[in-house]
Design an enzyme around this catalytic site. Sequence first.
Site, PDB file in Angstrom:
ATOM      1  N   MET A 187      -5.875  16.976   2.370  1.00  0.00           N
ATOM      2  CA  MET A 187      -4.790  16.478   1.605  1.00  0.00           C
ATOM      3  C   MET A 187      -4.199  17.374   1.053  1.00  0.00           C
ATOM      4  SD  MET A 187      -5.200  12.856  -0.135  1.00  0.00           S
ATOM      5  CE  MET A 187      -3.588  12.082  -1.223  1.00  0.00           C
TER       6      MET A 187
ATOM      7  N   CYS B 116      -5.202  17.246  -3.167  1.00  0.00           N
ATOM      8  CA  CYS B 116      -6.071  16.128  -3.599  1.00  0.00           C
ATOM      9  C   CYS B 116      -7.409  16.627  -3.882  1.00  0.00           C
ATOM     10  CB  CYS B 116      -5.574  14.941  -3.005  1.00  0.00           C
ATOM     11  SG  CYS B 116      -7.074  13.591  -3.436  1.00  0.00           S
TER      12      CYS B 116
ATOM     13  N   HIS C 136      -6.952   9.253  -5.794  1.00  0.00           N
ATOM     14  CA  HIS C 136      -6.415  10.664  -5.338  1.00  0.00           C
ATOM     15  C   HIS C 136      -5.986  11.242  -6.572  1.00  0.00           C
ATOM     16  CE1 HIS C 136      -5.667   9.338  -1.058  1.00  0.00           C
ATOM     17  NE2 HIS C 136      -5.178   8.143  -1.723  1.00  0.00           N
TER      18      HIS C 136
ATOM     19  N   HIS D 269     -10.127  14.914  -1.619  1.00  0.00           N
ATOM     20  CA  HIS D 269      -9.834  14.859  -0.123  1.00  0.00           C
ATOM     21  C   HIS D 269      -9.115  16.210   0.318  1.00  0.00           C
ATOM     22  CE1 HIS D 269      -9.202  10.609  -1.255  1.00  0.00           C
ATOM     23  NE2 HIS D 269     -10.143  10.519  -0.594  1.00  0.00           N
TER      24      HIS D 269
END
Length: 123
Positions: free
Chosen positions: A116, A108, A67, A111
């Site tokens: 995210m 992120c 991440h 993602h």
Amino acid sequence: MFKKIGLFLSSLVLAMMVVISATAPANAATVEVKMGADSGMLAFQPAEVTIQAGDTVKWINNKLAPHNVVFDSSAPNAAELSHKGLAFAAGESFEATFDEPGEYSYYCEPHRGAGMNGKIIVQ
Ligand SMILES: [Cu+2]
């Protein structure tokens, strides 16, 4: 005469101490955000946090790495607050301190498509 100067100096020192304590950051806090929810979701946990100006947010790598944290360009100081380097190891962390009130949206990078996203509200 000397007594008067001494009294003057001690009251000056006292006045300076009052000024210093008034301008020092009042109990700046550090708020933790997990990267990867405990439930196994690709999410920041909590996804939205409200902090006071001067507080620090610490992102901790939790699940489903890697991440990173990238702030939308609309956020104040987006480039300086972002941490583009990917965190791979569990427990790896990075921090950012928010001095300016406002809303800071971030995501992120790997993602982003999975939703995210996170938001920091600085009061
Ligand atoms: Cu991620």
